[in-house]
Design an enzyme around this catalytic site. Structure first.
Site, short mmCIF file in Angstrom:
data_model
loop_
_atom_site.label_atom_id
_atom_site.label_comp_id
_atom_site.label_asym_id
_atom_site.label_seq_id
_atom_site.Cartn_x
_atom_site.Cartn_y
_atom_site.Cartn_z
N ASP A 1 0.79 -1.20 -0.06
CA ASP A 1 0.06 -0.05 0.10
C ASP A 1 0.88 1.38 -0.03
OD1 ASP A 1 -1.83 2.03 0.99
OD2 ASP A 1 -3.12 0.69 1.50
N ASN B 1 -12.93 -3.26 3.41
CA ASN B 1 -14.02 -2.20 3.33
C ASN B 1 -14.94 -2.17 2.23
OD1 ASN B 1 -12.68 -0.94 5.84
ND2 ASN B 1 -11.34 0.31 4.43
N GLN C 1 -14.47 2.50 2.28
CA GLN C 1 -13.90 2.23 0.92
C GLN C 1 -13.57 3.45 0.26
OE1 GLN C 1 -16.19 -0.63 -1.30
NE2 GLN C 1 -14.70 -1.03 -2.50
N HIS D 1 -10.68 -5.39 -2.50
CA HIS D 1 -9.34 -5.41 -2.01
C HIS D 1 -9.65 -6.01 -0.44
CE1 HIS D 1 -10.36 -1.52 -1.69
NE2 HIS D 1 -9.71 -1.25 -0.51
N HIS E 1 -6.97 -5.63 3.01
CA HIS E 1 -5.89 -5.09 3.62
C HIS E 1 -5.05 -5.92 4.54
CE1 HIS E 1 -6.94 -0.71 2.73
NE2 HIS E 1 -7.93 -1.19 2.75
P1 5GP Z 1 -9.93 1.66 0.92
O1 5GP Z 1 -10.06 2.83 1.76
O2 5GP Z 1 -10.59 1.56 -0.23
O3 5GP Z 1 -10.26 0.40 1.67
O4 5GP Z 1 -8.32 1.30 0.70
C1 5GP Z 1 -7.72 1.81 -0.36
C2 5GP Z 1 -6.30 1.56 -0.09
O5 5GP Z 1 -5.36 1.96 -1.31
C3 5GP Z 1 -5.69 2.94 0.61
O6 5GP Z 1 -5.08 2.18 1.90
C4 5GP Z 1 -4.62 3.52 -0.27
O7 5GP Z 1 -3.52 3.99 0.42
C5 5GP Z 1 -4.36 2.48 -1.19
N1 5GP Z 1 -3.91 3.10 -2.55
C6 5GP Z 1 -4.66 4.09 -3.02
N2 5GP Z 1 -4.15 4.18 -4.48
C7 5GP Z 1 -3.04 3.46 -4.38
C8 5GP Z 1 -2.24 3.18 -5.47
O8 5GP Z 1 -2.12 3.81 -6.54
N3 5GP Z 1 -1.24 2.35 -5.17
C9 5GP Z 1 -0.97 1.71 -4.09
N4 5GP Z 1 -0.21 0.78 -3.87
N5 5GP Z 1 -2.04 1.65 -2.96
C10 5GP Z 1 -3.06 2.51 -3.19
#
Ligand code: 5GP
Ligand code: ZN
Length: 137
Positions: free
Chosen positions: A32, A88, A95, A101, A103
């Protein structure tokens, strides 16, 4: 199916580079870019599913078996003190990227993170009511 407008489709399929720590024909696991702790990683399916409700059962079982495998490997290699698995669904649940995805969040003593919730205090009747609703009674 891939979604041309989805950044995680592009990362999962290698069109956008990432720090990959595992790959097979269905999944890519990446670090991440905004980690909660050292080694925070994301399991991404290579097909586009917006959330857990859209994820087919066989992908779901593969994804969570992979989560266990990665957590075990990371626990050994990174010497973690604990581990959170977070997934999430929906804006209200946090999310931000609408491609399913998982984590993988290694935890360390004094890492300064707090992943949790404020516990409620339901009455027995409130618990019984929600139980009835979930059961469809
Ligand atoms: P969510 O909030 O949707 O559960 O998690 C999205 C996650 O994706 C966040 O922890 C954020 O840091 C990560 N993330 C968003 N864009 C990118 C990206 O372009 N590359 C990587 N490696 N992580 C990303
Ligand atoms: Zn996608």
């Amino acid at each position: 199916m891939k979604d041309d407008n989805c950044i995680f489709c592009k990362i999962a399929n290698g069109q956008i580079p990432s720090k990959t720590i595992y790959e097979d024909d269905r999944f890519r696991v990446i670090l991440d870019l905004g980690p909660a702790a050292r080694g925070h990683a994301l399991i991404l399916p290579k097909e586009h599913f917006a959330n857990l409700y859209e994820l087919p059962e066989d992908w779901t079982s593969d994804a969570f078996i992979l989560a266990r495998k990665m957590a075990t490997q990371m626990q050994q290699k990174l010497h973690t003190d604990g581990f959170n698995i977070v997934q999430n669904n929906g804006i209200v649940a946090g999310q931000t990227v609408f491609h399913f995805h998982i984590h993988l969040i290694p935890r360390y003593e004094n890492d300064g993170q707090k992943i949790g919730w404020k516990p409620g205090k339901p009455t027995d009747e409130e618990l019984a009511q929600v139980q009835r609703e979930i059961l469809g009674e």
